[in-house]
Design a protein around this motif. Structure first.
Motif, PDB file in Angstrom:
ATOM      1  N   LYS A   3     -17.682  -0.164   6.040  1.00  0.00           N
ATOM      2  CA  LYS A   3     -18.823  -1.049   6.183  1.00  0.00           C
ATOM      3  C   LYS A   3     -19.323  -0.980   7.619  1.00  0.00           C
ATOM      4  O   LYS A   3     -18.555  -1.174   8.567  1.00  0.00           O
ATOM      5  N   LEU A   5     -22.205  -2.502  10.210  1.00  0.00           N
ATOM      6  CA  LEU A   5     -23.199  -3.533  10.494  1.00  0.00           C
ATOM      7  C   LEU A   5     -24.101  -3.020  11.607  1.00  0.00           C
ATOM      8  O   LEU A   5     -23.628  -2.656  12.686  1.00  0.00           O
ATOM      9  N   GLU A  26     -21.305   1.794   3.574  1.00  0.00           N
ATOM     10  CA  GLU A  26     -21.859   0.525   3.116  1.00  0.00           C
ATOM     11  C   GLU A  26     -22.555  -0.091   4.328  1.00  0.00           C
ATOM     12  O   GLU A  26     -21.897  -0.518   5.278  1.00  0.00           O
ATOM     13  N   CYS A  28     -25.027  -2.769   6.318  1.00  0.00           N
ATOM     14  CA  CYS A  28     -25.539  -4.130   6.300  1.00  0.00           C
ATOM     15  C   CYS A  28     -26.181  -4.403   7.655  1.00  0.00           C
ATOM     16  O   CYS A  28     -25.982  -3.647   8.606  1.00  0.00           O
ATOM     17  N   THR A  50     -19.402 -10.953   7.550  1.00  0.00           N
ATOM     18  CA  THR A  50     -19.684  -9.584   7.125  1.00  0.00           C
ATOM     19  C   THR A  50     -18.426  -8.719   7.126  1.00  0.00           C
ATOM     20  O   THR A  50     -18.284  -7.836   6.285  1.00  0.00           O
TER      21      THR A  50
END
Length: 191
Positions: A3, A5, A26, A28, A50
């Protein structure tokens, strides 16, 4: 899947990073406009919710003229926000990659490339703030990593094999506070 960010995901660099990494991680981001008004607590809470593996901090007030006219806003966006990102990254054990600027070199009379030990004296508010951010982020993450970088050639974003500028000639400094030396796609995959 890792993930990632991205702060400043709607900006020039952030939007391109979102496009280049879209199929591989992923992704975000912060809600549109959040970082313009958020305080340290709100930034940290969003990062804690998050739980990213990596934070790519590209958000900034990069307009040098605006920074000159509004130094308090520039300081918050270009010094405090990266520091808050570093503190939150440490808290959630995420890797942090903060983008700086070639404006840290604006006060030098000679042309680069420059040695790591080159004393800097940025000639504008934006450059001074980015330079201070480099120092504060690295201080906030002691023993985590020593590499930082300034974006010298933003147009390298079109190269399919490069997300960073290391191979284009940068000094140690700000891009990867968690021990990353570059953001080549191959190395980013290894995070």
């Amino acid at each position: 899947m890792k993930k990632v960010l991205v702060s400043g995901a709607g900006g020039f660099v952030g939007a391109r990073i979102m496009t280049q990494l879209a199929d591989r991680y992923e992704l975000c981001s912060f809600p549109k406009g959040m970082l313009a008004a958020a305080n340290e607590t709100a930034v940290q809470e969003h990062i804690c919710r998050t739980q990213p593996d990596v934070i790519l901090h590209t958000a900034a007030i990069s307009d040098t003229g605006y920074s000159e006219k509004h130094p308090e806003e520039s300081y918050r966006a270009n010094v405090l926000l990266p520091l808050w990102m570093a503190q939150a990254a440490k808290r959630v054990e995420a890797k942090l990659i903060c983008f700086s600027s070639d404006q840290v070199y604006t006060g030098l009379n000679e042309n680069g490339p420059f040695a790591e030990e080159q004393p800097l004296c940025p000639a504008n508010v934006y450059g001074r703030h980015k330079w201070e951010a480099e120092q504060r982020v690295l201080s906030a993450l002691p023993g985590v990593g020593e590499w930082t970088a300034q974006m010298l050639m933003i147009f390298a974003m079109g190269r399919p094999d490069v997300i960073s500028y290391k191979d284009l000639g940068i000094r140690r400094g700000m891009m990867a506070a968690y021990g990353l030396e570059s953001l080549s796609k191959k190395q980013f995959d290894a995070i």
